[in-house]
Design a protein around this motif. Structure first.
Motif, PDB file in Angstrom:
ATOM      1  N   GLU A   1       0.664  -1.163   0.193  1.00  0.00           N
ATOM      2  CA  GLU A   1       0.179   0.110  -0.113  1.00  0.00           C
ATOM      3  C   GLU A   1       0.817   1.020   0.250  1.00  0.00           C
ATOM      4  O   GLU A   1       1.881   1.304   0.878  1.00  0.00           O
ATOM      5  CB  GLU A   1      -1.112   0.166   1.207  1.00  0.00           C
ATOM      6  CG  GLU A   1      -1.897  -1.157   1.253  1.00  0.00           C
ATOM      7  CD  GLU A   1      -2.777  -1.257   2.321  1.00  0.00           C
ATOM      8  OE1 GLU A   1      -3.730  -1.873   2.436  1.00  0.00           O
ATOM      9  OE2 GLU A   1      -2.504  -0.497   3.431  1.00  0.00           O
ATOM     10  N   VAL A   2       0.512   2.356  -0.849  1.00  0.00           N
ATOM     11  CA  VAL A   2       1.184   3.376  -1.068  1.00  0.00           C
ATOM     12  C   VAL A   2       0.528   4.726  -0.570  1.00  0.00           C
ATOM     13  O   VAL A   2      -0.687   4.902  -1.180  1.00  0.00           O
ATOM     14  CB  VAL A   2       1.498   3.768  -2.383  1.00  0.00           C
ATOM     15  CG1 VAL A   2       2.543   4.890  -2.726  1.00  0.00           C
ATOM     16  CG2 VAL A   2       2.630   2.348  -3.097  1.00  0.00           C
ATOM     17  N   PRO A   3       1.010   5.418   0.310  1.00  0.00           N
ATOM     18  CA  PRO A   3       0.144   6.433   0.878  1.00  0.00           C
ATOM     19  C   PRO A   3       0.716   7.865   0.255  1.00  0.00           C
ATOM     20  O   PRO A   3       1.731   7.987  -0.350  1.00  0.00           O
ATOM     21  CB  PRO A   3       0.754   6.704   2.374  1.00  0.00           C
ATOM     22  CG  PRO A   3       1.995   5.986   2.425  1.00  0.00           C
ATOM     23  CD  PRO A   3       2.069   4.992   1.371  1.00  0.00           C
ATOM     24  N   LEU A   4      -0.411   8.382  -0.149  1.00  0.00           N
ATOM     25  CA  LEU A   4      -0.342   9.590  -1.321  1.00  0.00           C
ATOM     26  C   LEU A   4      -0.660  10.822  -0.383  1.00  0.00           C
ATOM     27  O   LEU A   4       0.101  12.051  -0.959  1.00  0.00           O
ATOM     28  CB  LEU A   4      -1.171   9.709  -2.450  1.00  0.00           C
ATOM     29  CG  LEU A   4      -1.040   8.244  -3.343  1.00  0.00           C
ATOM     30  CD1 LEU A   4      -1.882   8.362  -4.601  1.00  0.00           C
ATOM     31  CD2 LEU A   4       0.555   8.340  -3.904  1.00  0.00           C
TER      32      LEU A   4
ATOM     33  N   ALA B   1      -2.088  -2.634  -4.036  1.00  0.00           N
ATOM     34  CA  ALA B   1      -1.320  -2.890  -5.089  1.00  0.00           C
ATOM     35  C   ALA B   1      -2.443  -3.467  -6.267  1.00  0.00           C
ATOM     36  O   ALA B   1      -2.195  -3.467  -7.326  1.00  0.00           O
ATOM     37  CB  ALA B   1      -0.474  -4.179  -4.714  1.00  0.00           C
ATOM     38  N   ASP B   2      -3.597  -3.678  -5.566  1.00  0.00           N
ATOM     39  CA  ASP B   2      -4.408  -4.126  -6.890  1.00  0.00           C
ATOM     40  C   ASP B   2      -5.490  -2.968  -7.253  1.00  0.00           C
ATOM     41  O   ASP B   2      -6.522  -3.069  -7.967  1.00  0.00           O
ATOM     42  CB  ASP B   2      -5.576  -5.116  -5.921  1.00  0.00           C
ATOM     43  CG  ASP B   2      -6.311  -4.577  -4.906  1.00  0.00           C
ATOM     44  OD1 ASP B   2      -5.993  -3.437  -4.523  1.00  0.00           O
ATOM     45  OD2 ASP B   2      -7.113  -5.201  -4.168  1.00  0.00           O
ATOM     46  N   GLY B   3      -4.796  -1.786  -6.949  1.00  0.00           N
ATOM     47  CA  GLY B   3      -5.657  -0.270  -7.332  1.00  0.00           C
ATOM     48  C   GLY B   3      -6.891   0.118  -6.340  1.00  0.00           C
ATOM     49  O   GLY B   3      -7.268   1.097  -6.715  1.00  0.00           O
TER      50      GLY B   3
ATOM     51  N   GLY C   1      -2.937   0.765  -9.140  1.00  0.00           N
ATOM     52  CA  GLY C   1      -1.988   0.240  -8.303  1.00  0.00           C
ATOM     53  C   GLY C   1      -0.382   0.195  -9.009  1.00  0.00           C
ATOM     54  O   GLY C   1       0.527   0.004  -8.273  1.00  0.00           O
ATOM     55  N   GLU C   2      -0.679   0.360 -10.234  1.00  0.00           N
ATOM     56  CA  GLU C   2       0.836  -0.059 -11.103  1.00  0.00           C
ATOM     57  C   GLU C   2       1.685   1.288 -10.983  1.00  0.00           C
ATOM     58  O   GLU C   2       2.691   1.372 -11.427  1.00  0.00           O
ATOM     59  CB  GLU C   2       0.324  -0.399 -12.538  1.00  0.00           C
ATOM     60  CG  GLU C   2      -0.289  -1.700 -12.640  1.00  0.00           C
ATOM     61  CD  GLU C   2      -0.776  -2.030 -14.001  1.00  0.00           C
ATOM     62  OE1 GLU C   2       0.110  -2.304 -14.912  1.00  0.00           O
ATOM     63  OE2 GLU C   2      -1.947  -1.773 -14.219  1.00  0.00           O
ATOM     64  N   VAL C   3       1.029   2.546 -10.815  1.00  0.00           N
ATOM     65  CA  VAL C   3       1.729   3.841 -10.860  1.00  0.00           C
ATOM     66  C   VAL C   3       1.839   4.445  -9.389  1.00  0.00           C
ATOM     67  O   VAL C   3       2.305   5.487  -9.173  1.00  0.00           O
ATOM     68  CB  VAL C   3       1.069   4.800 -11.803  1.00  0.00           C
ATOM     69  CG1 VAL C   3       1.345   4.214 -13.300  1.00  0.00           C
ATOM     70  CG2 VAL C   3      -0.500   4.873 -11.567  1.00  0.00           C
TER      71      VAL C   3
END
Length: 754
Positions: free
Chosen positions: A42-45, A53-55, A202-204
């Motif tokens: 998981e990416v925090p913005l 990761a799965d969007g 999830g890919e970007v």
């Protein structure tokens, strides 16, 4: 001048405001990704949004779900701006940072009259007051779910956070593909270009975390695809199949259970205890003494292997209870003292224009006294909390409306830093303001301190719950108005008396903010000083008392009884003027077009003036609270002298309707909640002890008594306002006005069925 004094006093109670601080810009509520939990993939913005990761989207959730639908409405805002399906948004409990605090709830506590606080036309002092309190609220970051403020408070914040995250995601794809960002479109979490290129969030996400968002703009309402739709609630499937975790559902390895007995006399204490019989009961293990914590009355708890063992052990203990030093409280005496206060004392003037006393000498004078009793919350899930204290650390699981306040009192009781307290907010089986209190958390932590590191779940019995609540205050009001020969109201004077809630609540949960004095509390006079009616001469004052009964916020707070006073009295004036209730209000609302539109909608949809079955009549009431305007028409008959409500037509202007289906649910729930109170609700206190104890003597409305409820929503382009509470205040006066239409008798005292 009074309002300016109040504002400076409130600011001073929270700490001195220096000029340098005051001119700084308000704190941003976007926050950095570092505030969100670090989880694999998981990416925090920013402080609100993570991309998995799965969007799918993870939204930080600072507000408690207690049936009001906030765990659906707030994700709708994020899903709208990110262009993802609502089902792809998951929730994660927000941390303790100030960005998650409730700014709108504190700003709404300012006692400005609507005419002073009109949108875009507020006076300098009003604007300054809102600015300072809003800035102070952002710094304090008090996280609370209350005041019907969750959507209003986070409407801009979550949409901006999600739009910012979307801009970074699109920007990352733009850089990878070396294509202009404005040529990229997003649908269902997939970024696409006309050339055929596509990539999922999830890919970007990783690249987006380092990509500046550039210029960010939230969607125009004509672009909305989710907001405004009646989408199914996200919390329902787990509530239906049993996966949902309320406070009572918490189960941990080695967990013990506790049951309390508090002194039956409010404010009393514990004397001699003979515990042998109770502790010899099977499964009973330990006795823990409980001082008065978080505003509670003193008592004790028994810890056992199960809740049943703990309850049986506690009930078998012989104890000598002591009355409070000032003597036993009595609600009849308190009512008499409130009446005397109205007659003899001067209160804080919340609103005044013209010379109301002078105007009373001309025209026809109409005067009436109204009374409202103490009320308990009686949430369906009894008070409970689970706590574990071990190795200098505290962990708490609780259904609460104030997680950070609860965390703070847990730290104070255990004698540790708040950094050493881990707090888990569960679902709430009803809140209604009762779970703005932290007494049960304090008790659970104190009990856990004696249990050798084992987790302990404290559960109150229904009797303790009703007999040791923080009650809606008893209130008395005298209303006087003069009417000229043409039926025009020329003056209005209202004097009310009753305890102020906010200073007592701050003493219990926010001692660092409470001062040695009480400032005027808006909740005492809301729904009286801020009426929308065009009455040129008014004087509205309140005598704040301190009777000794523990009082707290109750769903719709002061509006809950003040609407009964004001809207019943407006009907009295219509009768005295020999004008119909709807026509009379229309004349008074000529300069209040939003209120008039709501009134007219309710009258139209209820077929006001149309034929009714024999023995039925209609009553109407209109009231604004928490930013929303609600009119209700109740169809009522009398069965053995007691009201039977058959149908309620509800019209509401709550600004933008985020989820109309949830709004209808809240209006229906509010009607049932209010119906219980107006028919049955009353707490009696004799010799310090509350007389009611369970649903046999503090009844709630049953299915067979429930009326049909119709909800009509006024279309609006204004920001969303409160929904959870505004449906409560108008019902009591609407029913009382229908009873008058049936019988010619005014019922000016709640409950109406008494």
């Amino acid at each position: 001048m009074r309002r300016r004094t109040w504002l400076l006093s409130a600011a001073g109670a929270a700490g001195a405001l220096v000029v340098g601080w005051g001119v700084l810009p308000q704190r941003s509520r976007l926050g950095s990704g570092a505030l969100m939990l670090r989880s694999e993939g998981e990416v925090p913005l920013n402080g609100w949004i993570k991309i998995a990761a799965d969007g799918s989207v993870v939204l930080a959730m600072p507000r408690s779900e207690m049936g009001q639908g906030v765990h659906t409405a707030l994700p709708m805002l994020a899903a709208e701006e990110l262009d993802v399906p609502l089902s792809s948004v998951r929730l994660e409990q927000a941390g303790a940072d100030a960005i998650y605090g409730n700014v709108s709830m504190l700003v709404a506590s300012l006692p400005f009259h609507p005419l002073e606080d009109a949108e875009g036309d507020g006076s300098l002092s009003v604007k300054a007051g809102r600015w300072i309190v809003g800035k102070l609220a952002r710094e304090l970051g008090i996280n609370a779910t209350g005041g019907s403020s969750s959507i209003a408070d986070l409407w801009d914040v979550i949409r901006l956070a999600a739009a910012t995250a979307r801009a970074s995601l699109v920007g990352a794809a733009s850089l990878q593909w070396k294509l202009p960002a404005e040529e990229l479109v997003v649908k269902d979490g997939v970024i696409r270009h006309a050339s055929g290129k596509s990539v999922g969030y999830g890919e970007v996400a990783r690249a987006a975390s380092g990509t500046p968002p550039g210029a960010v703009k939230v969607k125009d309402r004509k672009e909305w695809t989710l907001i405004g739709r009646s989408l199914l609630r996200l919390d329902l499937p787990e509530k239906v199949d049993g996966r949902a975790r309320f406070g009572l559902d918490v189960r941990l390895p080695g967990m013990k259970f506790a049951s309390v007995r508090l002194c039956p006399m409010l404010g009393g204490s514990v004397g001699a205890i003979r515990s042998e019989k109770g502790l010899s009961m099977p499964g009973a293990e330990r006795l823990v003494m409980l001082p008065a914590l978080g505003g509670s009355t003193a008592g004790f708890a028994v810890v056992g292997r199960t809740s049943w063992h703990a309850q049986r052990g506690a009930s078998a203990i012989d104890v000598e209870w002591h009355q409070r030093p000032l003597g036993g409280l009595d609600s009849r005496q308190i009512e008499a003292e409130l009446e005397a206060a109205v007659r003899t004392q001067s209160g804080h003037v919340f609103y005044e224009r013209g010379d109301a006393a002078g105007e009373e000498r001309s025209g026809k004078l109409v005067e009436a006294w109204y009374h409202a009793p103490y009320l308990a919350h009686a949430t369906m899930e009894p008070m409970n909390c689970t706590a574990r204290v071990a190795a200098g650390k505290v962990e708490v699981w609780a259904p609460t409306q104030v997680p950070e306040m609860a965390r703070g009192i847990a730290a104070r009781v255990a004698g540790v830093s708040t950094d050493d307290v881990i707090f888990h907010t569960t679902l709430l089986g009803g809140g209604f303001g009762r779970r703005l209190e932290v007494d049960v958390v304090a008790q659970a932590v104190r009990i856990a301190m004696d249990c050798g590191g084992a987790p302990v779940q404290l559960v109150w019995s229904r009797e303790e719950d009703i007999r040791h609540d923080f009650y809606r205050p008893m209130q008395v009001a005298r209303l006087r108005a003069s009417i000229d020969s043409g039926g025009r109201v020329t003056s209005l004077r209202i004097t009310s008396a009753g305890d102020a809630i906010t200073p007592r609540w701050m003493e219990r949960g926010l001692p660092m903010l409470s001062g040695p004095f009480d400032t005027p509390d808006k909740t005492t006079s809301e729904g009286l000083f801020d009426l929308p009616y065009g009455i040129a001469t008014q004087r509205i004052e309140h005598v704040a008392t301190r009777m000794g009964v523990p009082v707290g916020f109750w769903r719709s707070v002061g509006h809950s009884h003040n609407a009964f006073f004001s809207e019943s009295f407006i009907d009295e004036l219509a009768s005295a003027a020999k004008i119909g209730p709807v026509e009379f209000r229309r004349e008074l609302l000529k300069d209040a077009p939003r209120h008039l539109a709501v009134l007219n909608l309710a009258a139209e949809k209820s077929n006001w003036g149309g034929a009714l079955p024999a023995g039925r009549q209609r009553g109407i009431a209109l009231h604004e609270s928490f930013g929303s305007i609600v009119a209700q028409v109740a169809e009522v008959s009398l069965v053995e002298g007691k009201p039977r409500v058959h149908r309620v037509v509800c019209a509401i202007d709550c600004g933008t309707a985020v989820n109309p289906g949830v709004i209808a649910q809240q209006m229906e729930g509010s009607v049932l909640f209010a119906l219980t109170a107006l028919l049955h609700g009353r707490i009696d206190i004799r010799e310090g002890a509350v007389q009611q104890g369970n649903f046999h003597d503090y009844p709630i409305v049953r299915l067979a008594q429930a009326p049909s409820v119709e909800t009509w929503i006024v279309a609006s382009g204004r920001p969303p306002q409160g929904v959870g509470e505004p449906g409560v205040p108008p019902l009591a006066p609407a029913v009382a006005n229908a009873i008058f239409a049936l019988t010619g008798i005014r019922r000016r005292k709640l409950p109406l069925a008494a």
